[in-house]
Design a protein around this motif. Structure first.
Motif: not given
Length: 278
Positions: A249-278
Motif C-alpha cells: 500500500w505504501r510503495t506501489l502507487p510509486g511503482i505501478a504504471d496506473w494507480t486508481v484510488q478506491l474508497d471504502d466501498r471499492r468505488r474507483p475515482a478514475v482519472p485518465p491513465p497516466l504513465k509513471k512519472g507524468d
C-alpha cells in the motif's frame, strides 16, 4: 472537477471503468497486464469483467491469479516443518511455486498455449492439473495479485512485530525475514513478466479484514456444502498478509504504471491513465 465514482464489487465495476482498463491494456500492447490491490479490493472481479468485455469485442484474454501458484498443502507443511510453522499458511511471499509461475508466465508473455493452474481456497490446496483451464489463441493475459511488484523491506523495518500474530508466533523474526528475503530474491523474475501494472489503491490495510470477510461469505455462498473460514479464523489469517500488505500500500502507487484510488466501498475515482512519472 473531481473524477467520477463508479459502482464496485460485489455487483462488479461499472462498464465505463472496465472499458478503460481494457483500453489501457490494448493501448500499451500488454502481453501480461497486471492488476494489483489488497485482498478483497476486486482484482479478480475486474479481471473477469475485462476478459468478458474483450470477448464481446472479438478478443480473447487469459486470466490467472498469483494465488493460483501457491505451493500445495503438502509442500507448505513440509516447509513449515523445516523452516517455520507459519509457512503452512498460504499467502505471503515464500509460499508460491515460483517455478510453475515462471513457466506459466513465460508462456503467457509469448502468447504460447499453456495450462493455467488453479487453487481451491476452501480445500486449501492446488486443484488437480486435469481440471486446469487451457489458454490458447488469446490476445493477452491478465495476472492479478495483492503484492505484484512490491519491494522488500529493510532490516530496520523488519525488527518490530506489526500485529499480535508476529508478536506471539514470530517473536524472533525468522518467518518475516524468510518471506522478505524471498520477496527480494525470488519474485522480481516473476514481476519482470508484467508489461503494465494497474494498482487499485484502497483506503489502507485496516479495511482488508472487512473486505476479505465479504469475499469469504461469497466463497461460502458459491459452495454451501463446503465450509469456509469462520470470522475468527479469517481475522487471524489476514494477519499473515499485513506486513507485506502495508508495504504494498505504501510503495506501489510509486511503482505501478496506473494507480486508481478506491474508497471504502471499492468505488474507483478514475482519472485518465497516466504513465509513471507524468
Amino acid at each position: 472537477m473531481s473524477a467520477p465514482l463508479h459502482p464496485a464489487p460485489p455487483a462488479g465495476f461499472a462498464p465505463a471503468f472496465v472499458a478503460s482498463v481494457l483500453d489501457d491494456a490494448l493501448a500499451h500492447g500488454s502481453r501480461v497486464y497486471g492488476i494489483g490491490g489488497l485482498q478483497g479490493s476486486g482484482k479478480s472481479t475486474l479481471a473477469a469483467q475485462v476478459a468478458a468485455l474483450a470477448g464481446s469485442r472479438g478478443r480473447r484474454v487469459a486470466v490467472v491469479s498469483i494465488d493460483d501458484f501457491y505451493l500445495t498443502r503438502a509442500q507448505r507443511l513440509q516447509l513449515a516443518h523445516g523452516t517455520h510453522p507459519l509457512l503452512a499458511t498460504r499467502g505471503p511471499p515464500g509460499t508460491h511455486d515460483l517455478a510453475l509461475a515462471g513457466e506459466t508466465l513465460h508462456a503467457l508473455s509469448g502468447g504460447a498455449p499453456c495450462a493455467l493452474p488453479a487453487f481451491d481456497k476452501i480445500a486449501d490446496d492446488r486443484r488437480p492439473a486435469s481440471g486446469w483451464t487451457r489458454a490458447q489463441d488469446y490476445d493477452f493475459a491478465i495476472l492479478d495479485g495483492w503484492f505484484l511488484k512490491t519491494p522488500p523491506q529493510t532490516e530496520t523495518e523488519l525488527r518490530e512485530p506489526v500485529n499480535a500474530l508476529e508478536l506471539a508466533e514470530d517473536a524472533d523474526g525468522v518467518w518475516r525475514r524468510y518471506c522478505n528475503d524471498a520477496l527480494g530474491r525470488d519474485y522480481p523474475a516473476i514481476w519482470a513478466r508484467i508489461d503494465r501494472l494497474l494498482w487499485l489503491h484502497g483506503p489502507g490495510f485496516d479495511i482488508v479484514p472487512q473486505w476479505r470477510w465479504q469475499q469469504e461469505l461469497a466463497l461460502q455462498a458459491s459452495d454451501p456444502a463446503r465450509t469456509a473460514m469462520s470470522r475468527a479464523q479469517l481475522e487471524r489469517f489476514v494477519q499473515h498478509f499485513e506486513r507485506v500488505g502495508r508495504q504494498a500500500w505504501r510503495t506501489l502507487p510509486g511503482i505501478a504504471d496506473w494507480t486508481v484510488q478506491l474508497d471504502d466501498r471499492r468505488r474507483p475515482a478514475v482519472p485518465p491513465p497516466l504513465k509513471k512519472g507524468d
